[in-house]
Structures are given as structure tokens and as C-alpha cells.
Scaffold this active site. Sequence first.
Site, PDB file in Angstrom:
ATOM      1  N   GLY A 228       0.835  -1.199   0.000  1.00  0.00           N
ATOM      2  CA  GLY A 228       0.000   0.000   0.000  1.00  0.00           C
ATOM      3  C   GLY A 228       0.865   1.241   0.000  1.00  0.00           C
ATOM      4  O   GLY A 228       2.099   1.167   0.074  1.00  0.00           O
ATOM      5  N   ALA A 230       1.901   5.276   1.385  1.00  0.00           N
ATOM      6  CA  ALA A 230       2.279   5.853   2.676  1.00  0.00           C
ATOM      7  C   ALA A 230       1.043   6.144   3.517  1.00  0.00           C
ATOM      8  O   ALA A 230       0.046   6.658   3.019  1.00  0.00           O
ATOM      9  CB  ALA A 230       3.071   7.145   2.454  1.00  0.00           C
ATOM     10  N   ARG A 231       1.130   5.747   4.806  1.00  0.00           N
ATOM     11  CA  ARG A 231       0.055   6.002   5.769  1.00  0.00           C
ATOM     12  C   ARG A 231      -1.277   5.380   5.344  1.00  0.00           C
ATOM     13  O   ARG A 231      -2.346   5.868   5.709  1.00  0.00           O
ATOM     14  CB  ARG A 231      -0.141   7.502   5.986  1.00  0.00           C
ATOM     15  CG  ARG A 231       1.057   8.222   6.588  1.00  0.00           C
ATOM     16  CD  ARG A 231       1.293   7.730   7.997  1.00  0.00           C
ATOM     17  NE  ARG A 231       2.119   8.659   8.768  1.00  0.00           N
ATOM     18  CZ  ARG A 231       3.118   8.304   9.538  1.00  0.00           C
ATOM     19  NH1 ARG A 231       3.438   7.025   9.629  1.00  0.00           N
ATOM     20  NH2 ARG A 231       3.790   9.183  10.233  1.00  0.00           N
ATOM     21  N   SER A 232      -1.221   4.316   4.585  1.00  0.00           N
ATOM     22  CA  SER A 232      -2.448   3.677   4.122  1.00  0.00           C
ATOM     23  C   SER A 232      -3.049   2.745   5.168  1.00  0.00           C
ATOM     24  O   SER A 232      -4.205   2.349   5.055  1.00  0.00           O
ATOM     25  CB  SER A 232      -2.175   2.879   2.849  1.00  0.00           C
ATOM     26  OG  SER A 232      -1.216   1.863   3.101  1.00  0.00           O
ATOM     27  N   LYS A 234      -1.161  -0.102   6.132  1.00  0.00           N
ATOM     28  CA  LYS A 234      -0.659  -1.445   5.808  1.00  0.00           C
ATOM     29  C   LYS A 234       0.038  -2.100   7.001  1.00  0.00           C
ATOM     30  O   LYS A 234      -0.110  -3.312   7.210  1.00  0.00           O
ATOM     31  CB  LYS A 234       0.267  -1.392   4.586  1.00  0.00           C
ATOM     32  CG  LYS A 234       1.455  -0.453   4.696  1.00  0.00           C
ATOM     33  CD  LYS A 234       2.172  -0.320   3.366  1.00  0.00           C
ATOM     34  CE  LYS A 234       3.395   0.575   3.487  1.00  0.00           C
ATOM     35  NZ  LYS A 234       3.021   1.988   3.829  1.00  0.00           N
ATOM     36  N   HIS A 270       4.772   2.388  16.527  1.00  0.00           N
ATOM     37  CA  HIS A 270       4.632   0.982  16.142  1.00  0.00           C
ATOM     38  C   HIS A 270       4.847   0.078  17.353  1.00  0.00           C
ATOM     39  O   HIS A 270       4.126  -0.914  17.538  1.00  0.00           O
ATOM     40  CB  HIS A 270       5.646   0.623  15.049  1.00  0.00           C
ATOM     41  CG  HIS A 270       5.209   1.050  13.679  1.00  0.00           C
ATOM     42  ND1 HIS A 270       5.135   0.176  12.625  1.00  0.00           N
ATOM     43  CD2 HIS A 270       4.808   2.245  13.194  1.00  0.00           C
ATOM     44  CE1 HIS A 270       4.717   0.816  11.543  1.00  0.00           C
ATOM     45  NE2 HIS A 270       4.522   2.074  11.871  1.00  0.00           N
TER      46      HIS A 270
END
Length: 399
Positions: A228, A230-232, A234, A270
Site C-alpha cells: 500500500g 504511505a500512511r495507508s 498497511k 509501532h
Amino acid sequence: MDVTLLGTGAPAGLPLPDCPCAVCGSARGAEARAATALLVDGALLLDLTPGAALAAARAGHSLAGVRQVLLTHPHDGPAVDLPAGLPAAGRVPDGRVLTLISGHRVRAVPVDHPGTGYEVTSPEGERLLYLPPLAAPAGLAEGSAPYEMVLADVAGRPDGLARLRAAGAVGATTDVVAVHLGHEAPGGPELARRLAASGARAVPDGTTLAVGEYHAVPDVPRRTLVTGGARSGKSLEAERRLAAFPGVVYVATGGMRDGDAEWAARVGAHRERRPGSWRTEESCELVPLLAAEGPPLLIDCLSLWLTDAMDRAGAWDDARWAGGGEQELRERTADLVAAVRATERTVVAVTNEVGSGVVPATASGRRFRDELGRLNAAFAAECEQVVLVVAGQALVLRR
């Protein structure tokens, strides 16, 4: 042992009254769920909810034969009228065993949230485990025998399923059924997709299940590529896919960058999202990890792995690229793809889609775009499932 799910929803049900969210708006027909309650062999009722007698009648059952009513969690809201003929509802202290006149044995299982879980054993020896909403089992010992069926809040507490797997209480043939489903979980096919990735399923209200009867457990893909922009979303999708499995090794290919506050903030976010039971490896040496035996791997991400590989091959310098760098990168990429093909581990890898936007202005940028496209295609060819994430929505490209 038969279990009829009089309801499969969260304590407040689904849809919530006057809730404007998309999940509640689409929760109609089979997607509507009353608060979770279980009728076991017509003799045991787990959780007394409004409309239980009517729900049983709709499912073709009666509560007339119920000899015991047990509650798993505090029930908020107005008092529920006890249907005529039912015994008073109660709870069993943690660790205690209750034997019913029907021959069923019920053991109270401690959980880490207000409430009590129940292990029910039929006279024939089949075993099911039912956990209250937002609860995971507490104090499980390794080496437990697997249950034939587990009914739990898989959407809200996937780590509870991971604990059961780590202890051996959920095995390859355990039928895991998600209950206590509210509007925090998606509806329709997306719910089924997410649960299947955890080895679980959902059923409509009124469904009767036979404990111990063969049922095809959802096939969890062994190798998955999540791609995907960026920032999607994923990385979140990849993490969600393994949240119900114990001991996951999170392979961070980006490492740390001294003095880069933005990168440190992204790494920190994360880490906060990941379960505490996961272990982190900061490495671009993926081939040995794929070759070794062990728990599932989450690789985040292939784009940063490729950056490291191109650094080593001198791919940013045109002369070095032409003088052997390209061949060196091809060999390193081929080794990675071969390792993915041969691995026995469950693997979820994250990568980026960079070929759909503006053409990079530099030769090195175009080279990276092209090489990542080739790597993604080769890696995807070795995966049972490939998922494209767009605006937080997962589109399955291969299943």
C-alpha cells in the site's frame, strides 16, 4: 454437545440505538446481533439476556429444560426479567467445578477482566470454553489439552486467543467462534476476512453448533504480502493479522536513526501498538530468519530492506551499478525470494507501492522504484495471499 447462540453481539447489542456509525447503519438482518448468550444442550444457559426465551423459540428451542443459568460478566442496565420456570442466575467462583444433573461439568475459569469464563464438559467428554466480553484467560499453564470449541471476544481481545494457542488450549482443529461482536468490529465480508486471518469465524444469532463435530477451520495463509501507499494502514493490517498468535518475531528492517526525531516517533508508535509478548529483531538479514524454525515473522518492511541492499551494492552510483552492482542486487534479491519459497514459518511482510505516483526526478530514485516493483512482484509470487491497503481498507488481490 450442541450449543445454540441465542445472541452473538456485545452486551449492548448491534446495532446500538441511535448510533450513526457505518457498522450500526448496516447491521440489518443476519448482521444484527443481540447480546451474547449460549444455550448448551437445552440444559445450561450461559448469560441471561433480554428476550432469551423468544430468541430460543426462534431458533427452535425451549428454555423449559434449563437447569442452570450462569452469568459470565456484570450486566449493566435495567434488570432482566427471569423467564417463567428458569432457576435464578448465579456465578461460580474461579476454579470451582459445578456438576449438573444433566451430566455436564462446568469449571469456572479466571480471566483478566471483570467476569468469569466457563469450561463446559459434556457427559461424552467434549469440551468448550466460553469467555466474557473483553476478557482473556488468566493463569493458563502450558500443555493444556485443546478444546473442541472456543467462544470468545476474538475481535476485541485477539491476544486472548494468542494466550490459548501458546498454552495448547487452541489447536489446529479447534473451532474458534467470535462472540460479543459490537460496532468496534467491521461488519459483513470484512469481519469474516479479519476473523479468518486469526483462524476464527462468526455465525448469525440463532445458530446451533455441534461441539466436536468436524468443521473446516479457516485456512490461515502461511505467507502474506501486505502492500500500500504511505500512511495507508498497511502496517496496522499486518499487525492485526498476527495479533491472535503467540511469540511473533517483529523484524524491523529500518533500525534506528540517530538524531531523527520524526523516525523515532514513528518507531515508538509501532512499538506501542504491538503486543508485549512479541519480540523485536532489528535486522536486514532476512534469509537466516526465514530458514530457521520458530514462531511467525512480521517483516516491516521490504522497502527498507531494499534500501539497505542497494546501499551494499552501491546502486546509487551509476558506474558501480553498471560495474557489478546490479548483478549483486539481483543475487541478493533472488536469495530472499528463494528463502520465502522454502520457509516453513508463517510470514507476513509489509512493502510499499511507489510506482503509481509521480515519476522520480533522479536516476537513483527511478532505479529504486523499478527495483522495488520487481521485488514486490517476485515476493508476491511466493505468497498464498496478497493484500493491497487503500485508505485503511484491505483489498485481497490473491487468496
